[in-house]
Design a protein around this motif. Sequence first.
Motif, PDB file in Angstrom:
ATOM      1  N   PRO A  25      19.447 -11.204  85.736  1.00 35.51           N
ATOM      2  CA  PRO A  25      20.064 -11.972  84.661  1.00 35.51           C
ATOM      3  C   PRO A  25      21.274 -11.210  84.144  1.00 35.51           C
ATOM      4  O   PRO A  25      21.217  -9.989  83.977  1.00 35.51           O
ATOM      5  CB  PRO A  25      18.970 -12.032  83.589  1.00 35.51           C
ATOM      6  CG  PRO A  25      18.030 -10.923  83.897  1.00 35.51           C
ATOM      7  CD  PRO A  25      18.250 -10.478  85.297  1.00 35.51           C
ATOM      8  N   TYR A  27      24.673 -11.164  81.387  1.00 36.67           N
ATOM      9  CA  TYR A  27      25.528 -11.688  80.325  1.00 36.67           C
ATOM     10  C   TYR A  27      26.579 -10.629  80.029  1.00 36.67           C
ATOM     11  O   TYR A  27      26.241  -9.546  79.555  1.00 36.67           O
ATOM     12  CB  TYR A  27      24.722 -12.055  79.074  1.00 36.67           C
ATOM     13  CG  TYR A  27      25.570 -12.818  78.081  1.00 36.67           C
ATOM     14  CD1 TYR A  27      25.899 -14.147  78.320  1.00 36.67           C
ATOM     15  CD2 TYR A  27      26.087 -12.190  76.957  1.00 36.67           C
ATOM     16  CE1 TYR A  27      26.718 -14.843  77.457  1.00 36.67           C
ATOM     17  CE2 TYR A  27      26.908 -12.881  76.076  1.00 36.67           C
ATOM     18  CZ  TYR A  27      27.221 -14.205  76.331  1.00 36.67           C
ATOM     19  OH  TYR A  27      28.040 -14.890  75.467  1.00 36.67           O
ATOM     20  N   GLU A  29      28.437  -8.744  82.236  1.00 35.26           N
ATOM     21  CA  GLU A  29      28.181  -7.549  83.054  1.00 35.26           C
ATOM     22  C   GLU A  29      29.206  -7.423  84.179  1.00 35.26           C
ATOM     23  O   GLU A  29      28.880  -6.962  85.266  1.00 35.26           O
ATOM     24  CB  GLU A  29      26.764  -7.596  83.639  1.00 35.26           C
ATOM     25  CG  GLU A  29      25.623  -7.756  82.652  1.00 35.26           C
ATOM     26  CD  GLU A  29      25.310  -6.480  81.882  1.00 35.26           C
ATOM     27  OE1 GLU A  29      26.035  -5.480  82.050  1.00 35.26           O
ATOM     28  OE2 GLU A  29      24.342  -6.506  81.112  1.00 35.26           O
ATOM     29  N   ILE A  56      21.635 -14.710  87.762  1.00 32.02           N
ATOM     30  CA  ILE A  56      21.546 -15.790  86.783  1.00 32.02           C
ATOM     31  C   ILE A  56      22.489 -15.463  85.641  1.00 32.02           C
ATOM     32  O   ILE A  56      22.149 -14.693  84.734  1.00 32.02           O
ATOM     33  CB  ILE A  56      20.108 -15.961  86.261  1.00 32.02           C
ATOM     34  CG1 ILE A  56      19.145 -16.142  87.431  1.00 32.02           C
ATOM     35  CG2 ILE A  56      20.016 -17.148  85.305  1.00 32.02           C
ATOM     36  CD1 ILE A  56      18.007 -15.168  87.427  1.00 32.02           C
ATOM     37  N   ASP A  58      24.705 -16.460  82.407  1.00 28.58           N
ATOM     38  CA  ASP A  58      24.692 -17.471  81.348  1.00 28.58           C
ATOM     39  C   ASP A  58      26.077 -17.723  80.766  1.00 28.58           C
ATOM     40  O   ASP A  58      26.311 -17.553  79.573  1.00 28.58           O
ATOM     41  CB  ASP A  58      23.725 -17.034  80.228  1.00 28.58           C
ATOM     42  CG  ASP A  58      22.306 -17.450  80.539  1.00 28.58           C
ATOM     43  OD1 ASP A  58      22.072 -18.010  81.619  1.00 28.58           O
ATOM     44  OD2 ASP A  58      21.417 -17.223  79.688  1.00 28.58           O
ATOM     45  N   LYS A  88      24.525 -19.229  77.061  1.00 25.13           N
ATOM     46  CA  LYS A  88      23.530 -18.185  76.829  1.00 25.13           C
ATOM     47  C   LYS A  88      22.228 -18.795  76.320  1.00 25.13           C
ATOM     48  O   LYS A  88      22.154 -19.279  75.189  1.00 25.13           O
ATOM     49  CB  LYS A  88      24.074 -17.186  75.807  1.00 25.13           C
ATOM     50  CG  LYS A  88      23.319 -15.881  75.745  1.00 25.13           C
ATOM     51  CD  LYS A  88      24.039 -14.894  74.845  1.00 25.13           C
ATOM     52  CE  LYS A  88      23.489 -13.480  74.915  1.00 25.13           C
ATOM     53  NZ  LYS A  88      22.060 -13.331  74.951  1.00 25.13           N
ATOM     54  N   ALA A 112      20.670  -5.768  84.825  1.00 31.06           N
ATOM     55  CA  ALA A 112      21.861  -5.575  85.648  1.00 31.06           C
ATOM     56  C   ALA A 112      22.768  -4.494  85.085  1.00 31.06           C
ATOM     57  O   ALA A 112      23.858  -4.262  85.593  1.00 31.06           O
ATOM     58  CB  ALA A 112      22.630  -6.889  85.748  1.00 31.06           C
ATOM     59  N   ASP A 113      22.333  -3.804  84.019  1.00 28.97           N
ATOM     60  CA  ASP A 113      23.249  -2.904  83.317  1.00 28.97           C
ATOM     61  C   ASP A 113      23.204  -1.456  83.816  1.00 28.97           C
ATOM     62  O   ASP A 113      23.677  -0.558  83.136  1.00 28.97           O
ATOM     63  CB  ASP A 113      22.975  -2.965  81.815  1.00 28.97           C
ATOM     64  CG  ASP A 113      21.572  -2.519  81.465  1.00 28.97           C
ATOM     65  OD1 ASP A 113      20.808  -2.154  82.383  1.00 28.97           O
ATOM     66  OD2 ASP A 113      21.222  -2.549  80.272  1.00 28.97           O
ATOM     67  N   ARG A 227      22.812   2.237  79.490  1.00 27.83           N
ATOM     68  CA  ARG A 227      23.925   1.525  80.108  1.00 27.83           C
ATOM     69  C   ARG A 227      25.237   2.291  79.996  1.00 27.83           C
ATOM     70  O   ARG A 227      25.551   2.896  78.976  1.00 27.83           O
ATOM     71  CB  ARG A 227      24.058   0.106  79.572  1.00 27.83           C
ATOM     72  CG  ARG A 227      24.381  -0.029  78.108  1.00 27.83           C
ATOM     73  CD  ARG A 227      24.924  -1.415  77.762  1.00 27.83           C
ATOM     74  NE  ARG A 227      24.019  -2.537  78.014  1.00 27.83           N
ATOM     75  CZ  ARG A 227      24.307  -3.532  78.849  1.00 27.83           C
ATOM     76  NH1 ARG A 227      25.425  -3.530  79.514  1.00 27.83           N
ATOM     77  NH2 ARG A 227      23.469  -4.514  78.993  1.00 27.83           N
ATOM     78  N   SER A 232      24.640  -3.068  74.607  1.00 29.00           N
ATOM     79  CA  SER A 232      23.349  -3.729  74.605  1.00 29.00           C
ATOM     80  C   SER A 232      23.432  -4.942  73.694  1.00 29.00           C
ATOM     81  O   SER A 232      24.011  -4.895  72.629  1.00 29.00           O
ATOM     82  CB  SER A 232      22.274  -2.777  74.096  1.00 29.00           C
ATOM     83  OG  SER A 232      21.080  -3.474  73.941  1.00 29.00           O
ATOM     84  N   LYS A 233      22.844  -6.053  74.183  1.00 31.55           N
ATOM     85  CA  LYS A 233      22.961  -7.275  73.408  1.00 31.55           C
ATOM     86  C   LYS A 233      21.825  -7.459  72.419  1.00 31.55           C
ATOM     87  O   LYS A 233      21.750  -8.458  71.727  1.00 31.55           O
ATOM     88  CB  LYS A 233      23.004  -8.487  74.340  1.00 31.55           C
ATOM     89  CG  LYS A 233      24.350  -8.738  74.942  1.00 31.55           C
ATOM     90  CD  LYS A 233      24.345  -8.512  76.427  1.00 31.55           C
ATOM     91  CE  LYS A 233      25.692  -8.024  76.893  1.00 31.55           C
ATOM     92  NZ  LYS A 233      25.571  -7.325  78.155  1.00 31.55           N
ATOM     93  N   LEU A 234      20.911  -6.520  72.418  1.00 28.18           N
ATOM     94  CA  LEU A 234      19.763  -6.701  71.542  1.00 28.18           C
ATOM     95  C   LEU A 234      19.999  -5.992  70.216  1.00 28.18           C
ATOM     96  O   LEU A 234      20.181  -4.794  70.166  1.00 28.18           O
ATOM     97  CB  LEU A 234      18.498  -6.198  72.227  1.00 28.18           C
ATOM     98  CG  LEU A 234      18.148  -7.050  73.451  1.00 28.18           C
ATOM     99  CD1 LEU A 234      17.142  -6.333  74.322  1.00 28.18           C
ATOM    100  CD2 LEU A 234      17.627  -8.405  73.041  1.00 28.18           C
TER     101      LEU A 234
HETATM  102  N1  LIG Z   1      21.227 -14.695  81.881  1.00 27.57           N
HETATM  103  C1  LIG Z   1      21.120 -13.963  80.756  1.00 27.57           C
HETATM  104  N2  LIG Z   1      21.063 -12.616  80.849  1.00 27.57           N
HETATM  105  C2  LIG Z   1      20.972 -11.890  79.698  1.00 27.57           C
HETATM  106  C3  LIG Z   1      20.901 -12.483  78.426  1.00 27.57           C
HETATM  107  N3  LIG Z   1      20.800 -11.499  77.489  1.00 27.57           N
HETATM  108  C4  LIG Z   1      20.797 -10.339  78.168  1.00 27.57           C
HETATM  109  N4  LIG Z   1      20.913 -10.546  79.491  1.00 27.57           N
HETATM  110  C5  LIG Z   1      20.895  -9.551  80.590  1.00 27.57           C
HETATM  111  O1  LIG Z   1      19.611  -8.945  80.554  1.00 27.57           O
HETATM  112  C6  LIG Z   1      19.691  -7.559  80.871  1.00 27.57           C
HETATM  113  C7  LIG Z   1      19.175  -6.702  79.703  1.00 27.57           C
HETATM  114  O2  LIG Z   1      19.995  -6.875  78.572  1.00 27.57           O
HETATM  115  P1  LIG Z   1      20.442  -5.664  77.646  1.00 27.57           P
HETATM  116  O3  LIG Z   1      21.438  -6.192  76.700  1.00 27.57           O
HETATM  117  O4  LIG Z   1      20.841  -4.499  78.491  1.00 27.57           O
HETATM  118  O5  LIG Z   1      19.089  -5.355  76.916  1.00 27.57           O
HETATM  119  P2  LIG Z   1      18.499  -3.913  76.542  1.00 27.57           P
HETATM  120  O6  LIG Z   1      18.618  -3.053  77.751  1.00 27.57           O
HETATM  121  O7  LIG Z   1      17.090  -4.166  76.169  1.00 27.57           O
HETATM  122  O8  LIG Z   1      19.346  -3.419  75.416  1.00 27.57           O
HETATM  123  C8  LIG Z   1      21.145  -7.312  81.220  1.00 27.57           C
HETATM  124  O9  LIG Z   1      21.285  -7.417  82.596  1.00 27.57           O
HETATM  125  C9  LIG Z   1      21.881  -8.427  80.467  1.00 27.57           C
HETATM  126  O10 LIG Z   1      23.098  -8.736  81.065  1.00 27.57           O
HETATM  127  C10 LIG Z   1      20.961 -13.923  78.362  1.00 27.57           C
HETATM  128  O11 LIG Z   1      20.903 -14.537  77.318  1.00 27.57           O
HETATM  129  N5  LIG Z   1      21.048 -14.607  79.551  1.00 27.57           N
END
Ligand SMILES: Nc1nc2c(ncn2[C@@H]2O[C@H](COP(=O)(O)OP(=O)(O)O)[C@@H](O)[C@H]2O)c(=O)[nH]1
Lengths: 253, 95
Positions: A25, A27, A29, A56, A58, A88, A112-113, A227, A232-234
Amino acid sequence: MSGEGSTNEELKKLTKNDKYSILLPTYNERDNLPIIIWLIVKYMEKSQCAYEVIVIDDGSPDGTLEVAKELQKIYGEDKILLRPREKKLGLGTAYIHGIKHASGNFIVIMDADLSHHPKFIPKMIELQRYLDLDIVSGTRYIGDGGVYGWDFRRKLISRGANFITQLLLRPGASDLTGSFRLYKKDVLEKLIKSCVSKGYVFQMEMIIRARQFNYQIGEVPISFVDRVYGESKLGGSEIFQFVKSMLYLFATT
Amino acid sequence: MTKLMEWVFVATVFFSIWTAAITGSAQSTLLIKWRTPILYLPLTLIILFGLYAVSVVLYRTFTFNNCEEAAVELQREIKEARADLRSKGLALKED
Ligand SMILES: Nc1nc2c(ncn2[C@@H]2O[C@H](COP(=O)(O)OP(=O)(O)O)[C@@H](O)[C@H]2O)c(=O)[nH]1
Ligand SMILES: [Mg+2]
């Protein structure tokens, strides 16, 4: 696991009827995607297992999908599958979407990060084959597992949260929130159907449900390198979400 | 049985016995002699467990593996990947 050469031959024999669908997945990247795919190809070709990568995306505004299309040209449409979505919609549904298009009998889920290194996939495959496991989970918390780029505070929170979840939920796996795992396809489908939580905490719920169903879980220590590119998107609601779903699982499972 | 029910069950059993011991519904000279420690038993256990938890978490935090080598290896592989991908015709930003 000594003697790389012979191990690879053995693994090839063990997996001759298997195919591994790797779900990525993404987003935003665009910088990471070429590298992660290059690494997947490197280590999967070396292991000689049949595989495909399903991206995948988004609707990333940074043009991740365009890069993915370029990569598809380089590595072939049988190796790199693109299953983008308009906008997304979150990680949980991204996996469901990916599985629908997976042709393998095993599914690998990873970020994917570049925090999840593809070199661990063959190790997971090997462990799965030897013990006929339903799930193999990467773990940062035991053996050679670990993290890079975390300060004391983040390590403390991580260890603290892990201690409490282990105490309350006794899940039978040491890394609940990690999302680097190998599943039998039907097992993953069943687990996803039975999970109620969305987003990030659903990794935790998957393992708890797996315990409920008495699935066999194995673990491979992984080194988690924070990463390199992008953010990070969280966000900050992460901890609140985590506590909420931990208590939910504590009360209901 | 849910995990919550397990905790409630164990706590109920424990506190039933404890209450019986301190209210004197079970009579014995031993209970009278040890009344104060028994009275403080729940508190003592909680404190001991708290100490255990704090030391375990701190120990694990300090011994959390720092994967320096993995990070170095990854950096090396990133360079390798970018060079290889460029040679295959992928347009990449400058390093
Ligand atoms: N398809 C998709 N991928 C997402 C989404 N949110 C995060 N990702 C992917 O999920 C993976 C983990 O997200 P990341 O932001 O690194 O989360 P963290 O590692 O828990 O901080 C990465 O490969 C992001 O690109 C989303 O809403 N849709
Ligand atoms: Mg990440």
